[in-house]
Design a protein around this motif. Sequence first.
Motif, mmCIF file in Angstrom:
data_model
loop_
_atom_site.group_PDB
_atom_site.id
_atom_site.type_symbol
_atom_site.label_atom_id
_atom_site.label_comp_id
_atom_site.label_asym_id
_atom_site.label_seq_id
_atom_site.Cartn_x
_atom_site.Cartn_y
_atom_site.Cartn_z
ATOM 1 N N PRO A 208 16.662 -6.436 -3.544
ATOM 2 C CA PRO A 208 16.730 -7.584 -3.835
ATOM 3 C C PRO A 208 16.062 -7.978 -5.165
ATOM 4 C CG PRO A 208 15.103 -7.495 -2.003
ATOM 5 C CD PRO A 208 15.920 -6.244 -2.021
ATOM 6 N N LEU A 210 14.251 -10.839 -7.831
ATOM 7 C CA LEU A 210 13.875 -11.992 -7.810
ATOM 8 C C LEU A 210 14.620 -12.920 -8.535
ATOM 9 C CD1 LEU A 210 11.607 -14.095 -7.406
ATOM 10 C CD2 LEU A 210 10.495 -13.247 -9.688
ATOM 11 N N TRP A 293 13.877 -5.139 1.173
ATOM 12 C CA TRP A 293 15.172 -5.939 1.839
ATOM 13 C C TRP A 293 14.466 -6.601 3.035
ATOM 14 C CZ3 TRP A 293 19.258 -6.642 -0.794
ATOM 15 C CH2 TRP A 293 19.667 -5.655 -1.596
ATOM 16 N N ASP A 296 12.485 -9.502 1.713
ATOM 17 C CA ASP A 296 13.389 -10.664 1.442
ATOM 18 C C ASP A 296 13.864 -11.468 2.580
ATOM 19 O OD1 ASP A 296 15.307 -11.921 -0.808
ATOM 20 O OD2 ASP A 296 16.756 -10.922 0.519
ATOM 21 N N ARG A 297 14.222 -10.774 3.676
ATOM 22 C CA ARG A 297 14.732 -11.329 4.773
ATOM 23 C C ARG A 297 13.618 -12.330 5.380
ATOM 24 N NH1 ARG A 297 17.049 -6.132 5.663
ATOM 25 N NH2 ARG A 297 15.204 -5.722 6.999
ATOM 26 N N ARG A 300 13.461 -15.427 3.219
ATOM 27 C CA ARG A 300 14.262 -16.343 3.404
ATOM 28 C C ARG A 300 14.481 -17.189 4.909
ATOM 29 N NH1 ARG A 300 19.274 -15.409 0.510
ATOM 30 N NH2 ARG A 300 19.067 -13.568 -0.702
#
Length: 307
Positions: A208, A210, A293, A296-297, A300
């Motif tokens: 992912p 930025l 990843w 990133d999760r 979020r």
Amino acid sequence: MSKVEEFEELRPLLFSIAYRILGSVGEAEDAVQETWLRFDGSSTRPTSTKAFLSAAVTRISIDVLRSARVRREEYVGPWFPEPLLSDPYQDPAQAVELADSVSMAALLLLERLSPLERAVFVLREVFAFEFDDVAAAVGRSQTACRQLLVRARRHMEAGRPRFEADRQERHELATRFFDALKSGDVDGLRDLLAADVQLVGDGGGKAPQLAKAVMGARNVARVLGTVFPLMSRIDVTFEPHEVNSQPGAIFRDRDGKVLHTLALDVLDGQIQTIRTVINPDKLGHLGPVADAWAVDREVRQARRQRN
């Protein structure tokens, strides 16, 4: 001096030549290793070991670059060189030229050149090789090499990067930047950014990003000031470090694995460009690589909890 000793003495130079031609740490290391195999397998000792090895690594790098060009044209998103934390070849007389030539901005400019133009430019302009050695390295006449150099210079001058000359000023500005980043100080970040600053990321479709590209001081400050405090909440840390001879940092997950690098272009007391490399294929030489990843999760989820 034995063959091994001669080669090891020149290894830093060979790597530095190959990296500037290829923009890849792994490919440069492979080119140097292939150069050793050719040298070790040669039954005769060259008159000049430096000229022989430099020519060999240059030719190998040109061949690799030609095949790599197709992959780079098909690359997902922006392509950046693999981040280099320190250049093994040191020459005080050429310190500025060597540092500027290894910057992300300069290496991206070199991508505009043909493989032969790139090799001639690197050997002549960066490492100050004589034209007869340049010609021998690329397998062209001196006249042809001079023409290649003229074309290469024309392309490079059209977009030649400029950087803050005072390293101490760059360091101080970078320190203020990372302090503001850590605290999520959007106003403080905006004050350090040029009005037309760009934030660009290289994920290669394998991580992912930025941001693919964010333009303008207000937008960049808002993105950075929002995302990095969230990353801090899930124990992402960073350590300031020169990246490609420019101010930057290495970001790590809670286990100390490399998440991405960040490099700053500084000019006239402001940050002009911010480049991040998060593609895991380009980070392995820096140490164990984080699962971007998964990070990133978590980011979020931290954002949802904060809202």
